[in-house]
Design a protein around this motif. Sequence first.
Motif, PDB file in Angstrom:
ATOM      1  N   LYS A  50      54.003 -31.914  42.098  1.00 58.34           N
ATOM      2  CA  LYS A  50      53.942 -30.816  43.056  1.00 58.34           C
ATOM      3  C   LYS A  50      55.092 -29.856  42.850  1.00 58.34           C
ATOM      4  CE  LYS A  50      51.890 -29.309  46.883  1.00 58.34           C
ATOM      5  NZ  LYS A  50      51.747 -27.927  46.724  1.00 58.34           N
ATOM      6  N   LEU A  51      55.647 -29.331  43.889  1.00 60.53           N
ATOM      7  CA  LEU A  51      56.598 -28.254  43.842  1.00 60.53           C
ATOM      8  C   LEU A  51      57.994 -28.673  44.282  1.00 60.53           C
ATOM      9  CD1 LEU A  51      56.728 -27.459  47.124  1.00 60.53           C
ATOM     10  CD2 LEU A  51      54.467 -26.644  46.528  1.00 60.53           C
ATOM     11  N   ARG A  52      58.944 -27.757  44.109  1.00 61.83           N
ATOM     12  CA  ARG A  52      60.312 -28.014  44.578  1.00 61.83           C
ATOM     13  C   ARG A  52      60.301 -28.273  46.071  1.00 61.83           C
ATOM     14  NH1 ARG A  52      63.478 -22.921  42.425  1.00 61.83           N
ATOM     15  NH2 ARG A  52      61.466 -22.039  42.875  1.00 61.83           N
ATOM     16  N   GLY A  53      61.180 -29.155  46.528  1.00 64.43           N
ATOM     17  CA  GLY A  53      61.267 -29.452  47.952  1.00 64.43           C
ATOM     18  C   GLY A  53      60.312 -30.530  48.409  1.00 64.43           C
ATOM     19  N   LEU A  54      59.507 -31.047  47.507  1.00 66.78           N
ATOM     20  CA  LEU A  54      58.525 -32.058  47.886  1.00 66.78           C
ATOM     21  C   LEU A  54      59.189 -33.326  48.400  1.00 66.78           C
ATOM     22  CD1 LEU A  54      55.612 -33.023  48.062  1.00 66.78           C
ATOM     23  CD2 LEU A  54      55.814 -33.771  45.697  1.00 66.78           C
ATOM     24  N   ARG A  55      60.242 -33.773  47.716  1.00 65.27           N
ATOM     25  CA  ARG A  55      60.917 -35.006  48.145  1.00 65.27           C
ATOM     26  C   ARG A  55      61.410 -34.894  49.585  1.00 65.27           C
ATOM     27  NH1 ARG A  55      62.000 -34.188  42.871  1.00 65.27           N
ATOM     28  NH2 ARG A  55      61.535 -35.897  41.446  1.00 65.27           N
ATOM     29  N   ALA A  56      61.992 -33.758  49.933  1.00 66.21           N
ATOM     30  CA  ALA A  56      62.493 -33.550  51.295  1.00 66.21           C
ATOM     31  C   ALA A  56      61.353 -33.563  52.304  1.00 66.21           C
ATOM     32  CB  ALA A  56      63.265 -32.237  51.377  1.00 66.21           C
ATOM     33  N   ARG A  57      60.238 -32.973  51.930  1.00 63.59           N
ATOM     34  CA  ARG A  57      59.077 -32.968  52.835  1.00 63.59           C
ATOM     35  C   ARG A  57      58.534 -34.371  53.050  1.00 63.59           C
ATOM     36  NH1 ARG A  57      55.780 -27.739  50.521  1.00 63.59           N
ATOM     37  NH2 ARG A  57      57.510 -26.284  50.746  1.00 63.59           N
ATOM     38  N   LEU A  58      58.435 -35.131  51.971  1.00 65.28           N
ATOM     39  CA  LEU A  58      57.943 -36.506  52.091  1.00 65.28           C
ATOM     40  C   LEU A  58      58.903 -37.366  52.893  1.00 65.28           C
ATOM     41  CD1 LEU A  58      56.586 -37.060  48.480  1.00 65.28           C
ATOM     42  CD2 LEU A  58      55.250 -36.682  50.552  1.00 65.28           C
ATOM     43  N   ARG A  59      60.208 -37.153  52.688  1.00 65.68           N
ATOM     44  CA  ARG A  59      61.216 -37.900  53.449  1.00 65.68           C
ATOM     45  C   ARG A  59      61.084 -37.573  54.936  1.00 65.68           C
ATOM     46  NH1 ARG A  59      65.388 -36.013  51.031  1.00 65.68           N
ATOM     47  NH2 ARG A  59      65.270 -37.486  49.330  1.00 65.68           N
ATOM     48  N   ALA A  60      60.918 -36.313  55.266  1.00 68.79           N
ATOM     49  CA  ALA A  60      60.782 -35.888  56.660  1.00 68.79           C
ATOM     50  C   ALA A  60      59.552 -36.504  57.320  1.00 68.79           C
ATOM     51  CB  ALA A  60      60.727 -34.364  56.746  1.00 68.79           C
ATOM     52  N   THR A  62      57.417 -33.143  39.347  1.00 63.20           N
ATOM     53  CA  THR A  62      57.197 -31.768  39.787  1.00 63.20           C
ATOM     54  C   THR A  62      57.103 -30.851  38.575  1.00 63.20           C
ATOM     55  OG1 THR A  62      59.534 -31.181  39.962  1.00 63.20           O
ATOM     56  CG2 THR A  62      58.525 -32.199  41.904  1.00 63.20           C
ATOM     57  N   SER A  63      56.360 -29.805  38.711  1.00 69.01           N
ATOM     58  CA  SER A  63      56.270 -28.841  37.625  1.00 69.01           C
ATOM     59  C   SER A  63      57.639 -28.227  37.361  1.00 69.01           C
ATOM     60  CB  SER A  63      55.238 -27.758  37.939  1.00 69.01           C
ATOM     61  OG  SER A  63      55.549 -27.113  39.153  1.00 69.01           O
ATOM     62  N   PHE A  64      58.428 -28.047  38.406  1.00 66.33           N
ATOM     63  CA  PHE A  64      59.779 -27.524  38.256  1.00 66.33           C
ATOM     64  C   PHE A  64      60.626 -28.463  37.401  1.00 66.33           C
ATOM     65  CE2 PHE A  64      64.181 -27.175  39.679  1.00 66.33           C
ATOM     66  CZ  PHE A  64      64.418 -25.832  39.447  1.00 66.33           C
ATOM     67  N   ASP A  65      60.607 -29.756  37.712  1.00 60.89           N
ATOM     68  CA  ASP A  65      61.381 -30.738  36.942  1.00 60.89           C
ATOM     69  C   ASP A  65      60.903 -30.829  35.503  1.00 60.89           C
ATOM     70  OD1 ASP A  65      62.838 -31.342  39.214  1.00 60.89           O
ATOM     71  OD2 ASP A  65      61.675 -33.138  39.687  1.00 60.89           O
ATOM     72  N   GLU A  66      59.607 -30.689  35.287  1.00 57.78           N
ATOM     73  CA  GLU A  66      59.044 -30.792  33.945  1.00 57.78           C
ATOM     74  C   GLU A  66      59.235 -29.508  33.137  1.00 57.78           C
ATOM     75  OE1 GLU A  66      57.390 -33.504  32.338  1.00 57.78           O
ATOM     76  OE2 GLU A  66      58.396 -34.523  34.001  1.00 57.78           O
ATOM     77  N   GLY A  67      59.597 -28.428  33.807  1.00 65.22           N
ATOM     78  CA  GLY A  67      59.824 -27.160  33.107  1.00 65.22           C
ATOM     79  C   GLY A  67      58.551 -26.482  32.643  1.00 65.22           C
ATOM     80  N   VAL A  68      57.457 -26.736  33.339  1.00 65.52           N
ATOM     81  CA  VAL A  68      56.184 -26.104  33.005  1.00 65.52           C
ATOM     82  C   VAL A  68      55.568 -25.540  34.277  1.00 65.52           C
ATOM     83  CG1 VAL A  68      55.755 -27.607  31.029  1.00 65.52           C
ATOM     84  CG2 VAL A  68      54.868 -28.259  33.261  1.00 65.52           C
ATOM     85  N   ARG A  69      54.597 -24.666  34.086  1.00 70.43           N
ATOM     86  CA  ARG A  69      53.872 -24.105  35.228  1.00 70.43           C
ATOM     87  C   ARG A  69      52.478 -24.702  35.272  1.00 70.43           C
ATOM     88  NH1 ARG A  69      55.344 -18.326  36.940  1.00 70.43           N
ATOM     89  NH2 ARG A  69      53.350 -18.671  37.926  1.00 70.43           N
ATOM     90  N   LYS A  70      52.034 -25.013  36.473  1.00 75.12           N
ATOM     91  CA  LYS A  70      50.668 -25.510  36.616  1.00 75.12           C
ATOM     92  C   LYS A  70      49.705 -24.372  36.280  1.00 75.12           C
ATOM     93  CE  LYS A  70      51.721 -26.744  40.745  1.00 75.12           C
ATOM     94  NZ  LYS A  70      51.573 -27.077  42.133  1.00 75.12           N
ATOM     95  N   PRO A  71      48.615 -24.673  35.663  1.00 75.06           N
ATOM     96  CA  PRO A  71      48.013 -25.983  35.375  1.00 75.06           C
ATOM     97  C   PRO A  71      48.274 -26.502  33.963  1.00 75.06           C
ATOM     98  CG  PRO A  71      46.358 -24.312  35.090  1.00 75.06           C
ATOM     99  CD  PRO A  71      47.650 -23.602  35.454  1.00 75.06           C
TER     100      PRO A  71
END
Length: 70
Positions: free
Chosen positions: A11-21, A33-42
């Motif tokens: 998914k996207l940046r900030g996902l971990r924080a959302r799941l934690r919340a 995340t696509s951000f961590d992988e350095g690629v853009r979906k799809p």
Amino acid sequence: MSSPSRYVLAKLRGLRARLRACRVLQYFEPIITSFDEGVRKPDLRIFRSALRLARAGTAEATSWAARRIS
């Protein structure tokens, strides 16, 4: 709590924080995340990374896209 399952999120940046919340972070490992992988979906590389990290084949996996509805 039980041990983490084989659910994988891509998914996207900030996902971990959302799941934690939402108190469900412990059910998802790893999180890709696509951000961590350095690629853009799809870009298929993100899905291949998810399959490899989950040790799953395409027959065992699914993908979905979430979209905010206003």
